[in-house]
Write an enzyme that holds these catalytic residues in place. Structure first.
Site, PDB file in Angstrom:
ATOM      1  N   GLU A 172      -0.276  -2.288  12.580  1.00 47.79           N
ATOM      2  CA  GLU A 172      -0.250  -3.746  12.530  1.00 47.79           C
ATOM      3  C   GLU A 172       0.033  -4.406  13.885  1.00 47.79           C
ATOM      4  O   GLU A 172       0.173  -5.623  13.959  1.00 47.79           O
ATOM      5  CB  GLU A 172       0.771  -4.201  11.488  1.00 47.79           C
ATOM      6  CG  GLU A 172       0.349  -3.838  10.079  1.00 47.79           C
ATOM      7  CD  GLU A 172       1.440  -4.037   9.037  1.00 47.79           C
ATOM      8  OE1 GLU A 172       1.109  -4.011   7.840  1.00 47.79           O
ATOM      9  OE2 GLU A 172       2.615  -4.209   9.433  1.00 47.79           O
TER      10      GLU A 172
ATOM     11  N   LYS B 108       1.690   0.962  16.217  1.00 49.22           N
ATOM     12  CA  LYS B 108       2.923   0.884  15.436  1.00 49.22           C
ATOM     13  C   LYS B 108       3.184   2.184  14.681  1.00 49.22           C
ATOM     14  O   LYS B 108       4.318   2.654  14.585  1.00 49.22           O
ATOM     15  CB  LYS B 108       2.824  -0.281  14.444  1.00 49.22           C
ATOM     16  CG  LYS B 108       4.022  -0.469  13.546  1.00 49.22           C
ATOM     17  CD  LYS B 108       3.800  -1.642  12.591  1.00 49.22           C
ATOM     18  CE  LYS B 108       4.992  -1.853  11.670  1.00 49.22           C
ATOM     19  NZ  LYS B 108       4.759  -2.967  10.716  1.00 49.22           N
ATOM     20  N   GLN B 109       2.119   2.774  14.138  1.00 49.67           N
ATOM     21  CA  GLN B 109       2.230   3.946  13.266  1.00 49.67           C
ATOM     22  C   GLN B 109       0.872   4.625  13.201  1.00 49.67           C
ATOM     23  O   GLN B 109      -0.121   4.067  13.659  1.00 49.67           O
ATOM     24  CB  GLN B 109       2.670   3.511  11.862  1.00 49.67           C
ATOM     25  CG  GLN B 109       1.652   2.638  11.145  1.00 49.67           C
ATOM     26  CD  GLN B 109       2.233   1.937   9.937  1.00 49.67           C
ATOM     27  OE1 GLN B 109       2.881   0.923  10.071  1.00 49.67           O
ATOM     28  NE2 GLN B 109       1.988   2.480   8.759  1.00 49.67           N
TER      29      GLN B 109
ATOM     30  N   TRP C 136       0.821  -1.205   0.000  1.00 50.48           N
ATOM     31  CA  TRP C 136       0.000   0.000   0.000  1.00 50.48           C
ATOM     32  C   TRP C 136       0.860   1.262   0.000  1.00 50.48           C
ATOM     33  O   TRP C 136       0.406   2.330  -0.400  1.00 50.48           O
ATOM     34  CB  TRP C 136      -0.934   0.004   1.215  1.00 50.48           C
ATOM     35  CG  TRP C 136      -0.250   0.307   2.533  1.00 50.48           C
ATOM     36  CD1 TRP C 136       0.790  -0.362   3.097  1.00 50.48           C
ATOM     37  CD2 TRP C 136      -0.586   1.367   3.435  1.00 50.48           C
ATOM     38  NE1 TRP C 136       1.126   0.202   4.304  1.00 50.48           N
ATOM     39  CE2 TRP C 136       0.299   1.265   4.542  1.00 50.48           C
ATOM     40  CE3 TRP C 136      -1.541   2.380   3.436  1.00 50.48           C
ATOM     41  CZ2 TRP C 136       0.253   2.138   5.629  1.00 50.48           C
ATOM     42  CZ3 TRP C 136      -1.590   3.248   4.522  1.00 50.48           C
ATOM     43  CH2 TRP C 136      -0.698   3.132   5.592  1.00 50.48           C
ATOM     44  N   ASP C 137       2.101   1.116   0.478  1.00 48.29           N
ATOM     45  CA  ASP C 137       3.023   2.253   0.551  1.00 48.29           C
ATOM     46  C   ASP C 137       3.109   3.000  -0.778  1.00 48.29           C
ATOM     47  O   ASP C 137       3.266   4.220  -0.813  1.00 48.29           O
ATOM     48  CB  ASP C 137       4.453   1.782   0.864  1.00 48.29           C
ATOM     49  CG  ASP C 137       4.558   0.692   1.894  1.00 48.29           C
ATOM     50  OD1 ASP C 137       3.639  -0.126   1.974  1.00 48.29           O
ATOM     51  OD2 ASP C 137       5.576   0.646   2.587  1.00 48.29           O
TER      52      ASP C 137
END
Length: 762
Positions: free
Chosen positions: A478, A591-592, A338-339
């Site tokens: 995640e 995580k982010q 997806w990045d």
């Protein structure tokens, strides 16, 4: 602006594996890892875009192909090495402006002879099949011969040294001596893709007496050994010309193609190809460069990011995309995530729209695989792979290792389905920025429709059929698996449904026949639209009504809190005391950015007050265990006036590989982080955005370290050049168009710059 801001210097032999990534050279077609001619290779590699194979590996992976870079110089039969006692004045640099790696060393043999060497290498972006080296020798205190060894190595494997993952993906099918020159041909084991690597050594200095002493044709490698006679104090230059071909783009006998290319290359000459390469880079830099005055560290670091991201772009090949590690290493097996759509795509969209179009066409080329993925999920339409290789079939490994070192099941390929919404977002962003109706008619709308069909079958209705959930998924964060109603996924799906229906209506009204053909190709019936509208309006969007905090997923607020209290030398959070890292899903640590990611992608969908509350809440719980994280907090923070940490986050982002703050730079670049760095600079500090109607807006802010920021962006057919100083912003367009500067609507006339005051600089 100093020349130094274009130059990156190697830290020395101790950091060899890291610099094999940092000094890698790519042109979108191929990459040569930054192997050091004066050191033994640690994580060498040669990669060609789109060349995947499985063999004995867990899944398809980008093939570490035959490596043509083998080069050794011997003085008195002693290899010239930078980590030996006789090495002095060693220096190695990457010139990002010219796309050139330069090395130098003075080496004293055990017999007392002293040799000075200079070496440079480039991988041409003017002719993607060519690469070359120039080696200059100077005998400082002797007159005699030295030896030089040139090798094309076909013994390489992926994951060398790993007992479970090591796999060789090709067999050498032949070696050829061209007289002059050598060639090695190979074919991948399963996909049967043919590859040919060739090189030739040349020296025009007749007095140097370059002689081929030996040609060794092994089963999996081919080597030439030359003698070069030197006279004391006299410089001699030798060139190595390289050519690469692959059956994906070149039919016929590839060794013959290499031989013809080498002959042509020698005729053009090293300097001729280098000049064409440098001109191509000059043109590219004119489109992509972001200039920072007053802060050389930030300038050099940002250019490093732009250099490698631009180098990763497919070279006119819509059958390949950009992997999470670029073309620069084996990390993430070369897979596309997806990045690409969320972090890299905006950079290309607003600097090189033709590349952005190719990235979307790659997804269209993998549509058949996406349909197969959807069918495997029991759904209609298209489900794009979380990890994609060459055909769009899901290629995520099923097993991996967690933060505690445990062997664990990887669920992302099964349930991290927001990739579909991310691709819809990129298609719609492209259409808004370019107005490319041909693309939308031929490709874009069909993908949007097939993605919508998947979502319509994937959602779950409540017992009354009035509200809908997306269950058992993973969001961008995640740490938390098997969650229901992930906010990022639900919001983006709802938005994509609405935009897809809107564009479908426009196309139906303007061209009914063309629209009917698109509907037929996508397998969509008009009656499905009603269901889509119901799902869009009924998707659950959990939120705490008292605080205004959007719940990242159903049940998140009930998880255990572990306050972050310590940070490491790279300003990254340290795991809180007492935390069991094998049970992160039981905590509120993330995580982010997940919810905050929405504010970067859909800023117009949320009121400012809501964004501030959620930013503060989730920032305090983010571990930044993804390189994607800091740039989003920088960019979104700037849009909310949270400037105190924006510069720190920006530096963390642009230094991801330079400081190796994720600990895996040796496996390849962090391409998505590089795209995020550009977004942080241009969307964040530069204040550029497009409103819902596609009108450019500018609302910049400069940190105290900077005196000015300059960049160029493309919107449709217009190119805008922007310079932000501490007092004003100057905007110039090559077409007349409407812009909004600091909330003020202005009509720019073509070629006539406008200068306006700014009020948001410290």
């Amino acid at each position: 602006m100093t020349r130094d801001t274009w130059i990156l210097e190697d830290e020395g032999p101790a950091a060899a594996a890291k610099y094999e990534t940092l000094f890698a050279l790519a042109n979108g077609y191929r990459c040569l890892r930054g192997e050091n001619p004066f050191l033994a290779t640690e994580r060498g590699g040669s990669f060609i875009a789109g060349v995947f194979d499985k063999s004995d590996a867990q899944v398809l992976e980008l093939v570490n192909a035959p490596d043509p870079q083998g080069l050794k110089v011997y003085l008195d039969y002693e290899a010239v090495q930078a980590n030996e006692e006789g090495a002095k004045n060693y220096k190695r640099t990457l010139d990002m402006e010219r796309g050139l790696v330069e090395s130098a060393i003075v080496f004293k043999s055990k017999t007392g002879n002293i040799l000075e060497l200079r070496h440079e290498k480039f991988v041409s972006i003017a002719n993607v099949h060519r690469w070359a080296e120039r080696i200059t020798f100077k005998a400082l205190n002797f007159s005699r011969r030295i030896l030089m060894e040139s090798t094309i190595d076909g013994t390489g494997c992926n994951a060398v040294g790993h007992p479970l993952d090591c796999a060789k993906h090709y067999e050498v099918s032949g070696t050829h001596g061209f007289k002059p020159g050598i060639c090695l041909s190979a074919v991948t084991n399963e996909r049967r893709i043919e590859i040919a690597e060739a090189s030739v050594i040349a020296c025009e200095d007749q007095g140097a007496c370059l002689n081929l002493l030996r040609l060794r044709q092994g089963r999996e490698s081919i080597t030439e050994v030359y003698e070069l006679k030197l006279e004391q104090g006299r410089e001699v230059t030798v060139w190595r010309f390289g050519a690469t071909f692959c059956s994906r783009e070149t039919p016929g006998f590839l060794a013959g193609a290499c031989e013809r290319e080498l002959a042509s290359f020698r005729k053009d000459g090293y300097c001729g190809e280098l000049s064409a390469h440098e001109k191509a880079w000059h043109k590219k830099w004119d489109a992509i460069d972001v200039r920072i005055e007053g802060d050389d560290l930030a300038q050099r670091s940002l250019r490093f990011n732009l250099f490698h991201l631009a180098s990763s772009a497919p070279s006119g090949d819509s059958r390949s995309s950009i992997g999470a590690k670029g073309l620069h290493g084996e990390g993430y097996k070369g897979h596309v995530f997806w990045d690409t759509e969320t972090f890299m795509f905006p950079f290309f969209l607003h600097t090189q729209a033709e590349v952005a179009r190719d990235l979307l066409l790659y997804r269209f080329m993998t549509l058949e695989g996406a349909r197969a993925n959807a069918a495997a999920s029991g759904c209609q339409g298209a489900r794009f792979a979380w990890e994609s290789a060459d055909d769009g079939i899901e290629t995520t490994p099923r097993w991996g290792v967690d933060y505690a070192g445990n062997h664990v099941r990887i669920w992302t390929g099964d349930i991290e389905v927001h990739i579909n919404a991310d691709i819809s977002y990129a298609i719609l962003a492209y259409y808004r920025a370019t107005g490319d109706r041909v693309f939308m008619k031929d490709y874009g709308l069909q993908m949007l429709l097939e993605i919508a069909r998947f979502w319509a079958g994937f959602v779950k209705a409540d017992t009354h059929g009035k509200s809908f959930s997306i269950k058992n998924v993973i969001g961008p964060d995640e740490f938390h698996e098997h969650v229901d109603d992930n906010a990022y996924t639900n919001y983006l799906v709802r938005w994509a449904f609405g935009k897809t229906l809107e564009i479908a209506g426009d196309f139906e009204n303007e061209s009914p026949d063309s629209f009917a053909a698109i509907m037929e190709r996508s397998g969509t019936a008009k009656l499905e639209f009603r269901r889509w509208k119901e799902v869009s309006e009924g998707l659950l969007l959990p939120k705490d009504e008292d605080t205004g905090v959007i719940e990242q997923f159903s049940g998140y607020f009930g998880l255990k809190e572990y306050p972050i209290r310590e940070w490491d030398e790279n300003d990254m959070p340290i795991w809180p005391a007492g935390l069991d890292v094998s049970k992160l899903g039981e905590t509120t640590l993330i995580k982010q950015p997940d919810v905050v990611m929405l504010f970067a992608m859909l800023p117009e969908e949320f009121p400012r007050e809501s964004k501030i509350v959620n930013y503060d809440f989730y920032e305090a719980r983010t571990m930044h265990k993804s390189s994607l994280s800091p740039s989003i907090y920088s960019m979104v923070g700037l849009s909310l006036g949270k400037t105190s940490h924006a510069y720190r986050y920006f530096l963390t982002s642009i230094r991801t590989d330079l400081d190796d703050n994720q600990g895996n730079a040796s496996l390849g670049i962090h391409a998505a982080s590089m795209g995020g760095a550009w977004q942080s600079a241009v969307f964040g500090f530069g204040g550029f955005s497009l409103d819902a109607k596609g009108i450019p807006q500018f609302d910049p802010w400069l940190p105290e370290e900077w005196t000015s920021l300059s960049y160029a962006v493309k919107v449709g057919r217009a190119e805008l050049r922007v310079r932000v100083s501490r007092e004003s912003i100057r905007v110039e367009s090559d077409m007349s168009l409407k812009v909004v500067v600091a909330g003020r609507e202005i009509m720019l006339e073509s070629g006539t710059p406008g200068t306006f005051p700014v009020a948001k600089c410290d």
